[in-house]
Design an enzyme around this catalytic site. Structure first.
Site, PDB file in Angstrom:
ATOM      1  N   ILE A 168     -14.545 -40.574  40.637  1.00  0.00           N
ATOM      2  CA  ILE A 168     -13.324 -40.235  39.173  1.00  0.00           C
ATOM      3  C   ILE A 168     -12.928 -42.005  38.778  1.00  0.00           C
ATOM      4  O   ILE A 168     -12.116 -42.204  37.483  1.00  0.00           O
ATOM      5  CB  ILE A 168     -12.130 -39.899  39.907  1.00  0.00           C
ATOM      6  CG1 ILE A 168     -11.322 -40.338  40.714  1.00  0.00           C
ATOM      7  CG2 ILE A 168     -12.224 -38.336  40.406  1.00  0.00           C
ATOM      8  CD1 ILE A 168     -10.557 -40.627  41.636  1.00  0.00           C
ATOM      9  N   ASP A 169     -13.904 -42.639  39.512  1.00  0.00           N
ATOM     10  CA  ASP A 169     -12.557 -44.429  38.952  1.00  0.00           C
ATOM     11  C   ASP A 169     -14.172 -45.304  39.463  1.00  0.00           C
ATOM     12  O   ASP A 169     -14.303 -46.320  39.366  1.00  0.00           O
ATOM     13  CB  ASP A 169     -12.245 -45.196  40.120  1.00  0.00           C
ATOM     14  CG  ASP A 169     -11.487 -46.183  39.090  1.00  0.00           C
ATOM     15  OD1 ASP A 169     -10.879 -46.154  38.417  1.00  0.00           O
ATOM     16  OD2 ASP A 169     -10.518 -46.439  40.190  1.00  0.00           O
ATOM     17  N   LEU A 170     -15.267 -44.669  38.477  1.00  0.00           N
ATOM     18  CA  LEU A 170     -16.192 -45.362  38.192  1.00  0.00           C
ATOM     19  C   LEU A 170     -16.197 -46.292  37.337  1.00  0.00           C
ATOM     20  O   LEU A 170     -16.454 -46.705  36.033  1.00  0.00           O
ATOM     21  CB  LEU A 170     -17.466 -44.507  37.291  1.00  0.00           C
ATOM     22  CG  LEU A 170     -19.094 -44.916  37.404  1.00  0.00           C
ATOM     23  CD1 LEU A 170     -19.512 -45.820  38.946  1.00  0.00           C
ATOM     24  CD2 LEU A 170     -19.969 -44.207  37.268  1.00  0.00           C
TER      25      LEU A 170
END
Length: 253
Positions: A183-185
């Site tokens: 979700i935090d690429l």
């Protein structure tokens, strides 16, 4: 890799039993190199600072520390920290809903599962959850990837060539094929080893899912991050090359 839980007073430590022994008073890597207490102190910056074993610090919220855990191996100690409006209530406390629902346990188990599949994630060492009534705080230990630099740093100095960007795309595809929704690429969570191998870090709140729109959302998130570290006129070309590697599964050096 065998994940084992160890209870100590109001703290619960989940660790890899193959590398971190829960024998009272010490841990041992095999072969024995350096002993530290297997206790919540192992997850405290003060413990490592007192022994002069902090060798660096990563940028960003949470202030991850680099530790000289053994003469030839460094670890990363990352405390869990809130961001945004939630941080105004408590920067490091989370609602207790059971050990297996803590962010630390979930991240360590996910990292271990991906590691066992041969995917490029840091080797998990341990995590510690300390309960305070209805809340808890936590920290995570992983093995540091020697000599790795963040993709963000390479983009800033123009050292991310087309071959590397294709490898980044292929790496993301490998994780997506296994169902990982990161979700935090962003460009700070992709590390590049000296041999140009990309690694993926920081799996906090990530999960395994069936294929869906989240895969496109991951890549879009990376694109927004790349825009922060690259000249505006280069962003489109950079992401086009990442997408090319993603489609083709590019992996050649």
């Amino acid at each position: 890799m065998r994940l084992t839980a160890l209870q100590q007073k109001n703290s619960l430590i989940l660790h890899d039993a193959d590398s971190l022994s829960d024998a009272p008073g010490s841990h041992q890597l095999s072969p024995p190199k350096l002993a530290h207490p297997v206790s919540p102190a192992l997850f405290s910056a003060d413990y490592w600072r007192d022994q002069h074993l902090i060798v660096g610090e990563a940028p960003g919220r949470g202030s991850a520390l680099f530790l000289q855990a053994t003469p030839d191996q460094q670890w990363v100690l990352r405390p869990y920290r809130r961001g945004g409006l939630a941080a105004k209530l408590s920067e490091q406390r989370y609602l207790w809903l059971g050990a297996e629902r803590t962010r630390a346990f979930q991240e360590l188990r996910l990292t271990a599962a991906l590691y066992e599949q041969g995917l490029p994630v840091p080797t998990p060492v341990a995590c510690c959850v300390t309960r305070h009534g209805m809340t808890y705080e936590a920290a995570l230990l992983t093995v540091r990837i020697p000599g790795a630099r963040a993709l963000a740093s390479l983009l800033e100095v123009g050292e991310a060539d087309a071959a590397l960007l294709r490898r980044v795309g292929a790496m993301i595809r490998r994780f997506h094929q296994q169902g990982l929704d990161h979700i935090d690429l962003n460009a700070r969570n992709i590390l590049i080893a000296p041999d140009a191998t990309p690694w993926l870090i920081d799996l906090d709140r990530c999960r395994l899912r069936e294929s869906g729109k989240w895969q496109t959302a991951n890549l879009a998130r990376l694109g927004r991050s790349v825009a922060k570290f690259s000249p505006p006129e280069r962003v489109e070309a950079i992401m086009a090359t990442v997408h090319e590697g993603y489609r083709e599964g590019y992996s050649a050096p």
